[in-house]
Write a protein that holds these residues in place. Sequence first.
Motif, PDB file in Angstrom:
ATOM      1  N   SER A 188     123.881  67.203  65.075  1.00 20.77           N
ATOM      2  CA  SER A 188     125.164  66.717  64.497  1.00 20.77           C
ATOM      3  C   SER A 188     126.335  67.348  65.223  1.00 20.77           C
ATOM      4  O   SER A 188     127.337  66.663  65.539  1.00 20.77           O
ATOM      5  CB  SER A 188     125.201  67.070  63.009  1.00 20.77           C
ATOM      6  N   GLU A 189     126.235  68.648  65.496  1.00 15.88           N
ATOM      7  CA  GLU A 189     127.317  69.310  66.220  1.00 15.88           C
ATOM      8  C   GLU A 189     127.465  68.734  67.619  1.00 15.88           C
ATOM      9  O   GLU A 189     128.589  68.543  68.126  1.00 15.88           O
ATOM     10  CB  GLU A 189     127.036  70.814  66.284  1.00 15.88           C
ATOM     11  N   ILE A 190     126.291  68.475  68.282  1.00 18.86           N
ATOM     12  CA  ILE A 190     126.342  67.892  69.634  1.00 18.86           C
ATOM     13  C   ILE A 190     127.004  66.519  69.584  1.00 18.86           C
ATOM     14  O   ILE A 190     127.783  66.122  70.484  1.00 18.86           O
ATOM     15  CB  ILE A 190     124.931  67.839  70.234  1.00 18.86           C
ATOM     16  N   SER A 191     126.747  65.698  68.552  1.00 21.22           N
ATOM     17  CA  SER A 191     127.366  64.373  68.412  1.00 21.22           C
ATOM     18  C   SER A 191     128.878  64.501  68.335  1.00 21.22           C
ATOM     19  O   SER A 191     129.644  63.716  68.934  1.00 21.22           O
ATOM     20  CB  SER A 191     126.819  63.669  67.174  1.00 21.22           C
ATOM     21  N   LYS A 192     129.304  65.525  67.581  1.00 23.04           N
ATOM     22  CA  LYS A 192     130.747  65.742  67.480  1.00 23.04           C
ATOM     23  C   LYS A 192     131.322  66.097  68.835  1.00 23.04           C
ATOM     24  O   LYS A 192     132.404  65.596  69.238  1.00 23.04           O
ATOM     25  CB  LYS A 192     131.032  66.848  66.480  1.00 23.04           C
ATOM     26  N   ILE A 193     130.626  66.967  69.560  1.00 20.24           N
ATOM     27  CA  ILE A 193     131.116  67.370  70.887  1.00 20.24           C
ATOM     28  C   ILE A 193     131.162  66.158  71.811  1.00 20.24           C
ATOM     29  O   ILE A 193     132.109  65.980  72.613  1.00 20.24           O
ATOM     30  CB  ILE A 193     130.219  68.482  71.443  1.00 20.24           C
ATOM     31  N   ILE A 194     130.108  65.319  71.727  1.00 19.85           N
ATOM     32  CA  ILE A 194     130.073  64.113  72.584  1.00 19.85           C
ATOM     33  C   ILE A 194     131.232  63.201  72.241  1.00 19.85           C
ATOM     34  O   ILE A 194     131.865  62.551  73.118  1.00 19.85           O
ATOM     35  CB  ILE A 194     128.714  63.422  72.438  1.00 19.85           C
ATOM     36  N   ASN A 195     131.556  63.074  70.961  1.00 16.72           N
ATOM     37  CA  ASN A 195     132.741  62.249  70.577  1.00 16.72           C
ATOM     38  C   ASN A 195     134.015  62.807  71.208  1.00 16.72           C
ATOM     39  O   ASN A 195     134.875  62.048  71.708  1.00 16.72           O
ATOM     40  CB  ASN A 195     132.875  62.229  69.059  1.00 16.72           C
ATOM     41  N   VAL A 196     134.084  64.145  71.190  1.00 15.80           N
ATOM     42  CA  VAL A 196     135.271  64.767  71.817  1.00 15.80           C
ATOM     43  C   VAL A 196     135.275  64.466  73.307  1.00 15.80           C
ATOM     44  O   VAL A 196     136.321  64.136  73.902  1.00 15.80           O
ATOM     45  CB  VAL A 196     135.258  66.285  71.564  1.00 15.80           C
ATOM     46  N   ILE A 197     134.071  64.588  73.965  1.00 13.20           N
ATOM     47  CA  ILE A 197     133.987  64.284  75.398  1.00 13.20           C
ATOM     48  C   ILE A 197     134.361  62.830  75.654  1.00 13.20           C
ATOM     49  O   ILE A 197     135.048  62.483  76.638  1.00 13.20           O
ATOM     50  CB  ILE A 197     132.582  64.605  75.919  1.00 13.20           C
ATOM     51  N   ASP A 198     133.936  61.918  74.763  1.00 17.52           N
ATOM     52  CA  ASP A 198     134.253  60.489  74.910  1.00 17.52           C
ATOM     53  C   ASP A 198     135.766  60.264  74.825  1.00 17.52           C
ATOM     54  O   ASP A 198     136.355  59.507  75.614  1.00 17.52           O
ATOM     55  CB  ASP A 198     133.510  59.706  73.831  1.00 17.52           C
TER      56      ASP A 198
END
Length: 623
Positions: A446-456
């Motif tokens: 879940s944390e990685i998904s949030k980071i990926i959203n930030v990267i996106d």
Amino acid sequence: MNIFSRFKLVPTVTASTTAILLIALVTVSWAISANISDRIAQQAIASQNTSLRTAATIVERDVAGTKVAWSKDGNVERIVMDAIPTEFTDHSMIDTVGRMTGQTATIFAWDAESKDFWRKTTNIIKPDGSRAVGTQLGQAGAVYPVVTKGETYRGEAVILGTPYYTIYQPIFSPAGESIGILYAGVRSAEINALADEMFWTIGIAAALVLVVATGLMAWLARSILSPIPALTQVSSALASGDLSVDVPFTDRRNEIGGLAKSLAVLKDEALQKQQLEAEAARQAGLSDRERGQREAAKAEYDRQFDITVEELGASLSKLSDGDLTVRLNRPFADKFEKLRLDFNDAVEKLSATLTDVRAESEEFQNGSSEMRSATSDLARRTEHQAAALEETAAALDEITATVSHSSKRADEATEMASRAQQSTVNSRKVVSDAVNAMSRIESASSEISKIINVIDEIAFQTNLLALNAGVEAARAGEAGRGFAVVAQEVRELAGRSANAAKDIKLLITKSGEEVSDGVKLVNATGEALTGISEQVASINGHISSIATAAREQTSGLSGINAAVNQMDQVTQQNAAMVEEATAVMHRLAESSTRLTGLIGQFVVSGHGGAPAAHDYRQMRKAS
């Protein structure tokens, strides 16, 4: 022994007793002297050991570098000294040894030049009053070859003309070389004087005992044997026909009294013989008529006596053949009538007794036959029972071994179930840890998904900025062409980052789904392991119960096995006793048969004939 018959009794007995006593005293004195000699020799050795122990202890104390090794019995075993002083200015040490032991002591030192041992300090005094220091041991003596080999010498030696019981203990250097001798001696004169004193004491005591015992034996022999010469004189007088002599010592209770009484009896018989001869002479003077009457009466008496003897002999002959029906019916003369009546009464009582004995023996024979048969049957049954018990005991041994083996296997199964239960508990812990790890992985996803959203979002903003930069570069013309290229590269990089972020997001999403499935599977595994643990615990309880029951069965079977073995032993003993009883009953039956045969040789009133005595004897020989 005929040689003693030439001498009188009292001197012979006295001399013989004295000789025997002398031999006994000499033997005892010799044995005591030998024992005393051995004791004195042992005392001399003990004194030597004591003197040597004292000297070694003082030397070890006063001479530096000296070490004494002691044996198990407390005596000196080995003396090691760094070096023996070349000269002793003070002899107080050796004098101390002399005062403590009362004997002589010396320390010798080896001289390589003269190859001999020299006295360095000693308490031996020369005849002129000086110490015997500086004198050599001497190679010709018996001590030199022993001590030069490193061995201890013990024996007699003459030192300055005085004999001693000596001991020479070698002194060794630390390298093991013999560098000197420690001597201790006991004066032979003191020990020999004690031995001589004891020998003289024993000799004088033995001589006094011999003299007193000889006098006592002479007095006893004279007191005891003096009546014999007097009785010899009395017997000689009686043999010569002198019956007027008195027989003395008849009141004594020993053999002399018996001999005196015998002589008195001989004297009385000789007097009676004289009276009978006188009576015979008087009877010879009777008339012929009286003599004839007496001869007729004697002839009648002889005839009645012959008749009585003949009939009694015939009856006794029949009685010896076993005929108890015989009776003396014809009256005898008055003098012999009581003999006939007594014979008839005795035969009557014997016949009645044997009749009763015959009946009892028949009953006894019948009973013994029945008991013999019963004991034989009992012996056979006891043997069968013993064999059966033996087989039962063997079977119980096998069952006990099998149950014991099963009990051991049950204990092993219990241990294995315990280990399985422990493994299941450990697995449950591992699964629980795995569930927690999956939960943490899911949270991390879940944390990685949030980071990926930030990267996106960053990629989108970067792409937007690169687009703006391209527009500004286009406005700048030729000057902004390089910046436009950089903007184009940044836009492409942002696009690739956005695509990569989308791919990572898809992978993370898919991984999260897989992790969720894994969490579900791990939870199911934990629940299954929980059930398995409960089942294993239940199995462990059942196996423990089985093991406990098997141990109880083993204990019970062991007790039963012991009881059966004891019954087997008792049955074997009973079988042996029954065999002995059977043998006794067989012997008893044979004895009853022989008893019946013995009684059957007699003929009694009211019973038939029996085999003759000689026939029965033949039957006994045949049996």
